[in-house]
Design a protein around this motif. Structure first.
Motif, PDB file in Angstrom:
ATOM      1  N   ALA A  94       0.815  -1.215   0.000  1.00 56.59           N
ATOM      2  CA  ALA A  94       0.000   0.000   0.000  1.00 56.59           C
ATOM      3  C   ALA A  94       0.853   1.272   0.000  1.00 56.59           C
ATOM      4  CB  ALA A  94      -0.938  -0.005   1.202  1.00 56.59           C
ATOM      5  N   GLY A  95       2.170   1.096   0.062  1.00 53.24           N
ATOM      6  CA  GLY A  95       3.059   2.248   0.018  1.00 53.24           C
ATOM      7  C   GLY A  95       3.386   2.859   1.363  1.00 53.24           C
ATOM      8  N   GLU A  96       3.002   2.205   2.448  1.00 49.42           N
ATOM      9  CA  GLU A  96       3.340   2.720   3.776  1.00 49.42           C
ATOM     10  C   GLU A  96       4.848   2.606   3.994  1.00 49.42           C
ATOM     11  OE1 GLU A  96       1.023   1.109   7.024  1.00 49.42           O
ATOM     12  OE2 GLU A  96      -0.724   0.900   5.700  1.00 49.42           O
ATOM     13  N   THR A  97       5.410   3.573   4.683  1.00 55.64           N
ATOM     14  CA  THR A  97       6.826   3.528   5.002  1.00 55.64           C
ATOM     15  C   THR A  97       7.006   2.758   6.301  1.00 55.64           C
ATOM     16  OG1 THR A  97       7.209   5.646   3.917  1.00 55.64           O
ATOM     17  CG2 THR A  97       8.892   4.897   5.465  1.00 55.64           C
ATOM     18  N   VAL A  98       7.553   1.570   6.180  1.00 56.05           N
ATOM     19  CA  VAL A  98       7.862   0.745   7.354  1.00 56.05           C
ATOM     20  C   VAL A  98       9.314   0.316   7.250  1.00 56.05           C
ATOM     21  CG1 VAL A  98       5.523  -0.073   7.776  1.00 56.05           C
ATOM     22  CG2 VAL A  98       6.980  -1.354   6.248  1.00 56.05           C
ATOM     23  N   TYR A  99       9.985   0.324   8.359  1.00 54.34           N
ATOM     24  CA  TYR A  99      11.369  -0.130   8.431  1.00 54.34           C
ATOM     25  C   TYR A  99      11.340  -1.547   8.983  1.00 54.34           C
ATOM     26  CZ  TYR A  99      12.925   4.608   7.513  1.00 54.34           C
ATOM     27  OH  TYR A  99      13.157   5.819   6.925  1.00 54.34           O
ATOM     28  N   VAL A 100      11.531  -2.520   8.110  1.00 55.28           N
ATOM     29  CA  VAL A 100      11.521  -3.926   8.500  1.00 55.28           C
ATOM     30  C   VAL A 100      12.963  -4.296   8.846  1.00 55.28           C
ATOM     31  CG1 VAL A 100      10.986  -6.277   7.790  1.00 55.28           C
ATOM     32  CG2 VAL A 100       9.547  -4.371   7.006  1.00 55.28           C
ATOM     33  N   VAL A 101      13.161  -4.717  10.097  1.00 54.89           N
ATOM     34  CA  VAL A 101      14.502  -4.965  10.599  1.00 54.89           C
ATOM     35  C   VAL A 101      14.668  -6.430  10.989  1.00 54.89           C
ATOM     36  CG1 VAL A 101      16.238  -4.298  12.316  1.00 54.89           C
ATOM     37  CG2 VAL A 101      14.621  -2.585  11.446  1.00 54.89           C
ATOM     38  N   ASP A 102      15.631  -7.068  10.352  1.00 57.16           N
ATOM     39  CA  ASP A 102      16.009  -8.449  10.647  1.00 57.16           C
ATOM     40  C   ASP A 102      17.032  -8.397  11.771  1.00 57.16           C
ATOM     41  OD1 ASP A 102      17.490 -10.933  10.598  1.00 57.16           O
ATOM     42  OD2 ASP A 102      16.744 -11.279   8.562  1.00 57.16           O
ATOM     43  N   VAL A 103      16.697  -8.965  12.913  1.00 61.30           N
ATOM     44  CA  VAL A 103      17.570  -8.876  14.094  1.00 61.30           C
ATOM     45  C   VAL A 103      18.380 -10.157  14.328  1.00 61.30           C
ATOM     46  CG1 VAL A 103      16.083  -7.166  15.200  1.00 61.30           C
ATOM     47  CG2 VAL A 103      15.732  -9.585  15.707  1.00 61.30           C
ATOM     48  N   ARG A 104      18.426 -11.026  13.311  1.00 59.34           N
ATOM     49  CA  ARG A 104      19.141 -12.301  13.436  1.00 59.34           C
ATOM     50  C   ARG A 104      20.641 -12.135  13.190  1.00 59.34           C
ATOM     51  NH1 ARG A 104      16.743 -15.858   9.130  1.00 59.34           N
ATOM     52  NH2 ARG A 104      16.935 -13.914   7.973  1.00 59.34           N
ATOM     53  N   SER A 105      21.349 -13.238  13.272  1.00 61.41           N
ATOM     54  CA  SER A 105      22.799 -13.259  13.067  1.00 61.41           C
ATOM     55  C   SER A 105      23.172 -13.021  11.611  1.00 61.41           C
ATOM     56  CB  SER A 105      23.359 -14.617  13.498  1.00 61.41           C
ATOM     57  OG  SER A 105      22.910 -15.624  12.591  1.00 61.41           O
ATOM     58  N   ASP A 106      24.444 -12.747  11.371  1.00 62.13           N
ATOM     59  CA  ASP A 106      24.949 -12.582  10.008  1.00 62.13           C
ATOM     60  C   ASP A 106      24.709 -13.840   9.179  1.00 62.13           C
ATOM     61  OD1 ASP A 106      25.877 -10.035  10.658  1.00 62.13           O
ATOM     62  OD2 ASP A 106      27.934 -10.704  10.985  1.00 62.13           O
ATOM     63  N   GLU A 107      24.898 -14.996   9.794  1.00 65.06           N
ATOM     64  CA  GLU A 107      24.722 -16.264   9.084  1.00 65.06           C
ATOM     65  C   GLU A 107      23.269 -16.471   8.670  1.00 65.06           C
ATOM     66  OE1 GLU A 107      28.280 -16.334  11.641  1.00 65.06           O
ATOM     67  OE2 GLU A 107      26.181 -15.986  12.133  1.00 65.06           O
ATOM     68  N   ALA A 108      22.351 -16.135   9.560  1.00 64.73           N
ATOM     69  CA  ALA A 108      20.925 -16.265   9.243  1.00 64.73           C
ATOM     70  C   ALA A 108      20.535 -15.290   8.133  1.00 64.73           C
ATOM     71  CB  ALA A 108      20.086 -16.013  10.498  1.00 64.73           C
ATOM     72  N   TRP A 109      21.018 -14.066   8.220  1.00 68.67           N
ATOM     73  CA  TRP A 109      20.773 -13.046   7.195  1.00 68.67           C
ATOM     74  C   TRP A 109      21.233 -13.543   5.832  1.00 68.67           C
ATOM     75  CZ3 TRP A 109      18.599  -8.333   6.260  1.00 68.67           C
ATOM     76  CH2 TRP A 109      19.124  -7.541   5.241  1.00 68.67           C
ATOM     77  N   ALA A 110      22.408 -14.153   5.779  1.00 73.88           N
ATOM     78  CA  ALA A 110      22.962 -14.637   4.515  1.00 73.88           C
ATOM     79  C   ALA A 110      22.111 -15.748   3.907  1.00 73.88           C
ATOM     80  CB  ALA A 110      24.397 -15.117   4.714  1.00 73.88           C
ATOM     81  N   GLN A 111      21.445 -16.534   4.737  1.00 77.99           N
ATOM     82  CA  GLN A 111      20.606 -17.617   4.236  1.00 77.99           C
ATOM     83  C   GLN A 111      19.349 -17.107   3.533  1.00 77.99           C
ATOM     84  OE1 GLN A 111      21.364 -20.536   7.900  1.00 77.99           O
ATOM     85  NE2 GLN A 111      19.680 -21.151   6.618  1.00 77.99           N
ATOM     86  N   GLY A 112      18.928 -15.917   3.880  1.00 82.15           N
ATOM     87  CA  GLY A 112      17.730 -15.337   3.286  1.00 82.15           C
ATOM     88  C   GLY A 112      17.060 -14.416   4.267  1.00 82.15           C
ATOM     89  N   ARG A 113      16.322 -13.445   3.720  1.00 83.08           N
ATOM     90  CA  ARG A 113      15.677 -12.446   4.567  1.00 83.08           C
ATOM     91  C   ARG A 113      14.481 -11.866   3.826  1.00 83.08           C
ATOM     92  NH1 ARG A 113      20.753 -11.745   2.318  1.00 83.08           N
ATOM     93  NH2 ARG A 113      20.863 -10.023   0.888  1.00 83.08           N
ATOM     94  N   VAL A 114      13.677 -11.116   4.551  1.00 79.91           N
ATOM     95  CA  VAL A 114      12.565 -10.396   3.942  1.00 79.91           C
ATOM     96  C   VAL A 114      13.172  -9.427   2.933  1.00 79.91           C
ATOM     97  CG1 VAL A 114      10.767  -8.677   4.385  1.00 79.91           C
ATOM     98  CG2 VAL A 114      11.068 -10.603   5.964  1.00 79.91           C
ATOM     99  N   ALA A 115      12.688  -9.466   1.704  1.00 70.20           N
ATOM    100  CA  ALA A 115      13.218  -8.577   0.667  1.00 70.20           C
ATOM    101  C   ALA A 115      13.099  -7.124   1.121  1.00 70.20           C
ATOM    102  CB  ALA A 115      12.479  -8.787  -0.645  1.00 70.20           C
TER     103      ALA A 115
END
Length: 139
Positions: free
Chosen positions: A27-48
């Protein structure tokens, strides 16, 4: 004694889910989606389009990287992970309006929303146990 309506209103003030986050972004809302996991988890995949900020780094990094009036949504792996709550607590201590995305990355993926990794942006099939799967019929 807390009224039921007060309880559920408060719960919705502090939590959201994958479908609501996806709908807000769409809908175009400005939301800051923050992945708080480890570097290794981030590398495996994350919310686009998510920002990576391990929960232990929030106090130092957030004030420089995320506006104080931002609508922040944090997530971790799954319902079995409490890193999202740890991240939300850190943002709340700094005065941010923050909600935890219940279900975490697991439910984001299972509901078929865009994920990102080193190879780009992808979507996995919707798990019919967690999202509405489009059933193909033969014509």
């Amino acid at each position: 004694m807390i009224e039921r309506t007060d309880y559920y209103a408060a719960k919705l003030a502090y939590e959201t889910d994958a479908s609501d986050v996806h709908a807000a972004r769409k809908a175009g809302e400005t939301v800051y989606v923050v992945d708080v996991r480890s570097d290794e988890a981030w590398a495996q995949g994350r919310v686009a389009g998510a920002i990576h900020m391990h929960y232990s780094e929030i106090a130092a990094r957030a004030p420089q990287e995320i506006p104080a009036d931002a609508n922040v949504i944090v997530y971790c792996w799954s319902p079995g992970c409490n890193a999202g709550a740890k991240g939300a607590l850190e943002f709340a201590k700094l005065g941010y309006s923050v909600r935890e995305m219940i279900g975490g990355f697991e439910y984001w993926v299972r509901e078929g929303y865009p994920i990102e990794d080193a190879d780009g942006i992808h979507r996995r099939p919707v798990d019919p146990l967690t999202g509405v799967a489009r059933i193909r019929t033969r014509a």
